[in-house]
Motif scaffolding. Structure first.
Motif, short mmCIF file in Angstrom:
data_model
loop_
_atom_site.label_atom_id
_atom_site.label_comp_id
_atom_site.label_asym_id
_atom_site.label_seq_id
_atom_site.Cartn_x
_atom_site.Cartn_y
_atom_site.Cartn_z
N LYS A 1 0.89 -1.23 -0.12
CA LYS A 1 -0.10 -0.16 0.12
C LYS A 1 0.91 1.21 0.10
O LYS A 1 1.91 1.18 0.67
CB LYS A 1 -0.81 0.02 1.17
N GLU B 1 -3.11 0.10 -3.85
CA GLU B 1 -2.64 -1.21 -3.28
C GLU B 1 -2.25 -2.02 -4.72
O GLU B 1 -3.01 -1.93 -5.72
CB GLU B 1 -3.87 -2.00 -2.61
N PRO C 1 8.25 0.14 4.97
CA PRO C 1 6.94 0.76 5.83
C PRO C 1 7.43 2.19 6.40
O PRO C 1 8.37 2.17 7.19
CB PRO C 1 6.34 -0.46 6.50
N ALA D 1 2.59 0.27 3.78
CA ALA D 1 2.36 -1.17 4.41
C ALA D 1 2.77 -2.22 3.53
O ALA D 1 2.62 -1.97 2.30
CB ALA D 1 1.12 -1.55 5.04
N ASP E 1 1.65 -5.95 3.07
CA ASP E 1 0.74 -7.05 3.64
C ASP E 1 1.16 -8.41 3.30
O ASP E 1 1.97 -8.62 2.19
CB ASP E 1 -0.58 -6.93 3.10
#
Length: 142
Positions: A11, A34, A55, A140, A142
């Motif tokens: 993201k 994303e 991040p 971020a 994931d």
């Protein structure tokens, strides 16, 4: 801390600028973008810029036209007869239209020129031929 690598779902927030400083797009007022690194979901230069980021890290990169939307191509300027355009459609230079290809795909085009008999459409991406500068923040992994 983890670094973004191929296969990671990431993201990012970004602001994209033209060489004159004009902002052409930003995610700052909406949800982060994303995508999965290595899947070709974003332009190549953007994807490469995110690789290796952590991040919370931010960076500014300039992506050449070749690594963004490619060079402008004269062969993507297409002249068609007015009779090939939907009847009653009001046209103006700069207007965005959708062109349905023979295989069913739909691509966005821009009206580049008009005469009494013809319409010239430009199938280049609006940012083709532009070097782009992005401020990127990796939100971020994931």
């Amino acid at each position: 801390m983890a670094q973004a690598k191929a296969g990671d779902h990431v993201k990012v927030h970004y602001t994209g600028r033209l060489q004159d400083g004009t902002i052409f797009d930003s995610s700052r007022d909406r949800e982060p973008l994303e995508f999965t690194l290595g899947e070709g979901e974003v332009i190549p230069g953007f994807e490469q810029a995110v690789m290796g980021m952590e991040p919370g890290e931010t960076k500014t990169v300039t992506i050449t036209a070749e690594e963004a939307y490619g060079p402008r191509r004269d062969d993507l300027l297409i002249e068609v007869g007015r009779d090939q355009v939907a009847p009653g459609l009001e046209l103006a230079v700069g207007q965005q239209l959708q062109l349905r290809l023979q295989d069913g795909r739909i691509i966005p085009v821009t009206v580049a020129a008009l005469t009494e008999e013809t319409v010239t459409i430009d199938a280049n991406h609006p940012l083709a031929g532009e070097d782009l500068t992005f401020e990127i923040e990796l939100v971020a992994i994931d």
